[in-house]
Design a protein around this motif. Structure first.
Motif, mmCIF file in Angstrom:
data_model
loop_
_atom_site.group_PDB
_atom_site.id
_atom_site.type_symbol
_atom_site.label_atom_id
_atom_site.label_comp_id
_atom_site.label_asym_id
_atom_site.label_seq_id
_atom_site.Cartn_x
_atom_site.Cartn_y
_atom_site.Cartn_z
ATOM 1 N N GLY A 13 82.308 51.919 65.003
ATOM 2 C CA GLY A 13 83.135 51.147 64.527
ATOM 3 C C GLY A 13 82.805 50.519 62.509
ATOM 4 N N GLY A 14 82.113 51.831 62.039
ATOM 5 C CA GLY A 14 82.418 51.543 60.585
ATOM 6 C C GLY A 14 81.162 50.196 60.097
ATOM 7 N N SER A 15 80.575 49.798 60.739
ATOM 8 C CA SER A 15 80.278 47.986 60.433
ATOM 9 C C SER A 15 78.942 48.248 59.510
ATOM 10 C CB SER A 15 79.892 47.381 61.965
ATOM 11 O OG SER A 15 77.731 47.976 62.208
ATOM 12 N N VAL A 70 73.974 57.105 47.008
ATOM 13 C CA VAL A 70 75.621 56.728 48.410
ATOM 14 C C VAL A 70 75.952 55.505 47.911
ATOM 15 C CG1 VAL A 70 74.855 56.741 50.704
ATOM 16 C CG2 VAL A 70 73.334 57.981 49.310
ATOM 17 N N ARG A 71 77.407 55.740 47.987
ATOM 18 C CA ARG A 71 78.230 54.719 48.148
ATOM 19 C C ARG A 71 79.353 55.250 49.882
ATOM 20 N NH1 ARG A 71 81.867 55.576 43.958
ATOM 21 N NH2 ARG A 71 81.362 57.605 43.863
ATOM 22 N N TRP A 72 79.197 53.868 50.532
ATOM 23 C CA TRP A 72 79.954 53.624 51.679
ATOM 24 C C TRP A 72 80.875 52.698 51.045
ATOM 25 C CZ3 TRP A 72 78.832 56.820 56.188
ATOM 26 C CH2 TRP A 72 77.712 57.303 56.400
ATOM 27 N N ASP A 73 82.051 52.616 51.781
ATOM 28 C CA ASP A 73 83.518 51.761 51.930
ATOM 29 C C ASP A 73 83.847 52.079 53.568
ATOM 30 O OD1 ASP A 73 84.980 50.674 50.893
ATOM 31 O OD2 ASP A 73 86.730 51.963 49.912
ATOM 32 N N THR A 74 84.893 50.951 53.751
ATOM 33 C CA THR A 74 85.535 51.480 54.686
ATOM 34 C C THR A 74 86.762 50.124 54.670
ATOM 35 O OG1 THR A 74 83.772 50.798 56.347
ATOM 36 C CG2 THR A 74 85.222 50.058 57.294
ATOM 37 N N THR A 75 87.940 50.839 54.801
ATOM 38 C CA THR A 75 89.354 50.083 54.612
ATOM 39 C C THR A 75 89.910 50.920 55.239
ATOM 40 O OG1 THR A 75 88.690 50.447 51.969
ATOM 41 C CG2 THR A 75 90.585 50.115 52.548
ATOM 42 N N ASP A 76 91.046 49.844 55.916
ATOM 43 C CA ASP A 76 91.393 50.050 56.848
ATOM 44 C C ASP A 76 91.730 51.261 58.204
ATOM 45 O OD1 ASP A 76 93.998 48.692 55.280
ATOM 46 O OD2 ASP A 76 94.099 50.343 54.430
ATOM 47 N N GLY A 77 89.855 51.237 58.677
ATOM 48 C CA GLY A 77 89.963 52.092 59.827
ATOM 49 C C GLY A 77 89.508 53.191 59.294
ATOM 50 N N VAL A 78 89.507 53.210 58.351
ATOM 51 C CA VAL A 78 88.482 54.823 57.492
ATOM 52 C C VAL A 78 86.976 54.543 56.518
ATOM 53 C CG1 VAL A 78 88.943 56.948 56.547
ATOM 54 C CG2 VAL A 78 90.774 55.699 57.122
ATOM 55 N N VAL A 79 86.589 55.080 57.446
ATOM 56 C CA VAL A 79 84.743 55.000 57.144
ATOM 57 C C VAL A 79 84.830 56.154 55.546
ATOM 58 C CG1 VAL A 79 82.641 55.334 57.338
ATOM 59 C CG2 VAL A 79 83.785 54.266 58.768
ATOM 60 N N SER A 80 84.381 56.011 54.468
ATOM 61 C CA SER A 80 84.696 57.115 53.941
ATOM 62 C C SER A 80 82.769 57.113 52.941
ATOM 63 C CB SER A 80 85.275 57.295 52.276
ATOM 64 O OG SER A 80 85.291 55.721 51.772
ATOM 65 N N PHE A 107 83.649 62.120 51.738
ATOM 66 C CA PHE A 107 83.934 62.184 53.420
ATOM 67 C C PHE A 107 84.594 61.219 53.753
ATOM 68 C CE2 PHE A 107 79.784 63.835 52.005
ATOM 69 C CZ PHE A 107 80.235 66.016 52.377
ATOM 70 N N GLU A 108 85.282 61.410 54.344
ATOM 71 C CA GLU A 108 86.743 60.087 55.350
ATOM 72 C C GLU A 108 87.163 60.385 56.261
ATOM 73 O OE1 GLU A 108 90.034 59.964 53.407
ATOM 74 O OE2 GLU A 108 89.295 58.700 51.428
ATOM 75 N N VAL A 109 86.398 59.625 57.000
ATOM 76 C CA VAL A 109 86.601 60.030 59.011
ATOM 77 C C VAL A 109 87.283 58.723 59.115
ATOM 78 C CG1 VAL A 109 85.656 60.211 61.365
ATOM 79 C CG2 VAL A 109 84.504 61.207 59.478
ATOM 80 N N ARG A 110 88.621 58.475 60.193
ATOM 81 C CA ARG A 110 88.696 57.694 60.499
ATOM 82 C C ARG A 110 88.376 56.957 62.109
ATOM 83 N NH1 ARG A 110 93.721 55.228 59.230
ATOM 84 N NH2 ARG A 110 94.719 56.979 58.543
ATOM 85 N N THR A 111 87.979 55.739 61.718
ATOM 86 C CA THR A 111 87.672 55.345 62.614
ATOM 87 C C THR A 111 88.627 55.105 64.471
ATOM 88 O OG1 THR A 111 87.771 53.019 62.666
ATOM 89 C CG2 THR A 111 86.250 54.039 62.061
#
Length: 134
Positions: free
Chosen positions: A58-60, A84-94, A121-125
């Motif tokens: 879910g990208g939480s 290591v940097r994470w980002d979750t925007t508009d249902g996309v986890v990068s 790396f980007e993956v859509r939830t």
């Protein structure tokens, strides 16, 4: 015509020494290139799996923390993980990773010329939607 004799004792030893030195330098270069390829392969595989794992959950923030812990355990101690940097925007986890591969040169990690790999790396939830059974 008489030629003067020259003393060439030890010339073969000098040529052998330089030849062995050149061979060892090329061998060290080959090992360094192999280590760079290994690092790129490991970072690509583990980074993709970690971002997929976080996106599947879910990208939480908790899912990203678990995925990062998994990533750090799998990437190993030989690869210097810089950021290591994470980002979750508009249902996309990068995920943005910056690593430095191991080096064969003594004292090279402090040199500004040592290589640095940066991967994104980007993956859509996806949320599963099940059709009603009739």
């Amino acid at each position: 015509m008489a030629s003067t004799p020259t003393n060439e004792f030890g010339a073969g030893l000098i040529a052998l020494t330089w030849s062995v030195l050149a061979y060892l330098m090329f061998l060290m270069l080959a090992v360094q290139v192999a280590m760079d390829f290994y690092t790129a392969s490991i970072v690509g595989a583990v980074g993709h799996d970690a971002v997929r794992q976080a996106a599947f959950a879910g990208g939480s923030p908790d899912a990203r923390a678990d995925a990062e812990q998994w990533l750090r355990a799998r990437i190993g101690s030989s690869v210097n993980l810089e950021s290591v940097r994470w980002d979750t925007t508009d249902g996309v986890v990068s995920l943005n990773l910056a690593v430095r591969p191991p080096t064969m040169l003594i004292g090279a990690p402090g040199l500004p010329t040592s290589r640095r790999f940066e991967r994104r790396f980007e993956v859509r939830t996806e949320t599963p939607q099940f059709a009603r059974s009739r």
